[in-house]
Design a protein around this motif. Structure first.
Motif: not given
Length: 376
Positions: A96-112
């Protein structure tokens, strides 16, 4: 629509890699671009085991973690060539003309470790570990603690299923776009639809009939139709070829025809409804002309949809089918991992033979096999 993705330490991508789906300054094939400047399709080509499919997996992982009702073993996605225990995925969508930015970082022990969500650079969600603050409805933010935040689940998923983002039209439309998306592996016959559409070919024909598929066949002179019969609780699909009176059961058809019919419900639905169709092994069983037809049909008829696909068919590297900014060469470089080169970075002209440039090594992404001399 997906505008850009930034991948770091993910699968075969050891280094930070930016994949851009926004158009550049090419003026030809304007129908391949949406009104908001995002390309309707992108092709990834390269040697076997170079990392092409990992691009699709990077997009698919977001969809899996948001919408599939199962635990995701996120540990398997970290690049094994890098000692850093974390990997990150950063997505940019135009909505809708806007920029949606979404980031996630994960560690190897499966926790976000963290999640961040922005609309036009204004923070909507800030999660660190098992604590989160959400600014979607409250300017000062609503704080969530470890009682609310699951260490192995995206908090964005929790917010979506609890609130459906009522009152925020940008986020609602973004989620609708994502739920309209489909992943398809044509070779392994894997189909995942992330929303309300059941796109298994039998289910699709049972609900919608064969009219849309047959209309496409008739419009493009396929010289065949399909017929779906539900008799005494048993479902049967037949191909009826021109000038042949005897219908051919689906099970007896060619691999290419079966793959085409499995693909078309997803293909046509995404064209109509919006969303992304992610296709691995797009060329599985297809003639070159059929591949060309499907790509051109999508670019002509889709408005706010994207076809992101992997193929070994270099005939699609043609300026009458795709623009250079829609093409990426994928190359694997040992412990450095996978690298990408966008064809448009070489600024090829509209009159140049892109396929010839690729096979001659201009863009990289070639296997590099030793040539067979043909002599005894």
């Amino acid at each position: 629509m997906l505008e850009k993705i930034v991948i770091k330490n993910f699968k075969s991508f050891s280094k930070e890699t930016v994949i851009d789906f926004a158009k550049t300054n090419y003026s030809f094939l304007p129908q391949n671009c949406s009104d908001d400047g995002i390309l309707k399709g992108t092709m990834f080509v390269g040697a076997n085991a170079s990392g092409k499919s990992n691009v699709l997996i990077a997009i698919k992982l977001l969809l899996d973690m948001l919408f599939l009702e199962k635990n995701i073993n996120s540990d398997i996605y970290k690049c094994i060539f890098n000692s850093d225990p974390r990997y990150s995925l950063d997505y940019y969508f135009k909505v809708k003309g806007s920029t949606v930015q979404y980031e996630f970082i994960v560690e190897t022990n499966k926790s976000i470790i963290s999640e961040r969500l922005f609309i036009d650079k204004k923070m909507m969600l800030d999660r660190l570990g098992n604590n989160a603050r959400v600014f979607i409805t409250e300017p000062n933010g609503i704080i969530y603690s470890e009682d609310d935040v699951d260490g192995e689940t995206l908090f964005l998923r929790t917010l979506y299923f609890n609130t459906k983002f009522a009152g925020n039209t940008v986020l609602k439309e973004w989620m609708e776009y994502l739920t309209n998306s489909v992943y398809l592996n044509a070779y392994e016959q894997i189909l995942i639809s992330y929303g309300k559409h059941d796109l298994n070919v039998t289910s699709y024909l049972k609900k919608n009939g064969s009219e849309k598929i047959n209309a496409l066949f008739n419009a493009y002179n396929f010289k065949q139709n399909i017929e779906y019969i539900n008799k005494e609780g048993e479902n049967s699909i037949f191909f009826k070829r021109a000038d042949i009176n005897e219908p051919i059961p689906f099970s007896m058809e060619s691999t290419g025809n079966k793959n085409l019919l499995r693909m078309l419900p997803s293909f046509l639905t995404v064209v109509e409804s919006g969303g992304m169709i992610l296709i691995d092994e797009f060329s599985s069983g297809f003639h070159n002309e059929l591949e060309t037809l499907l790509v051109k049909y999508f670019m002509k008829n889709a408005e706010h949809s994207q076809m992101i696909f992997v193929s070994h068919s270099t005939n699609l590297l043609n300026n009458s089918i795709l623009r250079p900014d829609q093409e990426y060469a994928v190359e694997f470089n040992g412990r450095e991992g996978t690298t990408l080169k966008r064809f448009s970075s070489e600024q090829p002209r509209a009159a140049q033979n892109i396929e010839k440039m690729y096979v001659s090594g201009v863009f990289g992404g070639l296997p590099g096999y030793k040539k067979e001399s043909g002599k005894d």
